[in-house]
Motif scaffolding. Structure first.
Motif, short mmCIF file in Angstrom:
data_model
loop_
_atom_site.label_atom_id
_atom_site.label_comp_id
_atom_site.label_asym_id
_atom_site.label_seq_id
_atom_site.Cartn_x
_atom_site.Cartn_y
_atom_site.Cartn_z
N ARG A 3 -58.66 17.74 -9.14
CA ARG A 3 -58.47 16.30 -9.06
C ARG A 3 -59.82 15.63 -9.22
O ARG A 3 -60.60 15.55 -8.28
CB ARG A 3 -57.82 15.90 -7.75
N ILE A 5 -61.75 12.42 -9.73
CA ILE A 5 -61.65 10.98 -9.66
C ILE A 5 -63.03 10.41 -9.38
O ILE A 5 -63.76 10.94 -8.54
CB ILE A 5 -60.64 10.53 -8.59
N VAL A 14 -53.38 7.23 -12.00
CA VAL A 14 -54.25 8.27 -12.55
C VAL A 14 -53.67 8.72 -13.88
O VAL A 14 -52.46 8.71 -14.09
CB VAL A 14 -54.41 9.49 -11.61
N GLU A 28 -57.24 14.79 -13.45
CA GLU A 28 -56.74 13.44 -13.20
C GLU A 28 -57.93 12.49 -13.16
O GLU A 28 -58.97 12.81 -12.60
CB GLU A 28 -55.98 13.36 -11.87
N PRO A 30 -58.90 8.09 -12.77
CA PRO A 30 -58.38 6.76 -12.44
C PRO A 30 -58.15 5.96 -13.71
O PRO A 30 -58.93 6.05 -14.66
CB PRO A 30 -59.46 6.14 -11.57
N ARG A 68 -48.57 7.07 -10.65
CA ARG A 68 -49.06 6.30 -9.50
C ARG A 68 -49.76 7.28 -8.57
O ARG A 68 -49.36 8.43 -8.46
CB ARG A 68 -47.91 5.64 -8.75
N ILE A 69 -50.80 6.82 -7.89
CA ILE A 69 -51.53 7.68 -6.96
C ILE A 69 -50.57 8.28 -5.93
O ILE A 69 -50.63 9.45 -5.65
CB ILE A 69 -52.66 6.90 -6.25
N SER A 70 -49.65 7.49 -5.40
CA SER A 70 -48.73 8.01 -4.39
C SER A 70 -47.85 9.11 -4.97
O SER A 70 -47.57 10.09 -4.30
CB SER A 70 -47.86 6.87 -3.84
N SER A 73 -49.95 12.26 -5.25
CA SER A 73 -50.19 12.82 -3.93
C SER A 73 -48.97 13.56 -3.41
O SER A 73 -49.09 14.61 -2.79
CB SER A 73 -50.58 11.71 -2.95
#
Length: 77
Positions: A3, A5, A14, A28, A30, A68-70, A73
């Motif tokens: 990851r 970023i 991302v 990934e 941003p 989406r970041i969420s 995650s």
């Protein structure tokens, strides 16, 4: 997952490059909702990783997708 970023990045999305050979690995970065990254905001190392991932599409990584970041995650990215 590698990851990668940029430090201090607060982007809600991302750009995800999935590895073609190693399940659960990839890159990934941003980005905005359209998948646009801010190269000027990246460190040299992150920028080099991004350019590498772009160059390896179809060879080492799949075509990128915007997440989406969420969402990233929740998938253990």
């Amino acid at each position: 997952m590698n990851r990668t970023i940029a430090a201090g990045a607060e982007a809600p999305f991302v750009l995800h490059f999935r590895s073609l050979f190693h399940s659960g690995r990839g890159f990934e970065f941003p980005c905005d909702a359209g998948g646009q990254v801010d190269l000027d905001a990246m460190s040299e190392r992150i920028r080099n990783n991004y350019l590498y991932a772009r160059a390896m599409i179809g060879r080492e990584v799949a075509w990128p997708s915007v997440r989406r970041i969420s969402e990233a995650s929740l998938q253990g990215a």
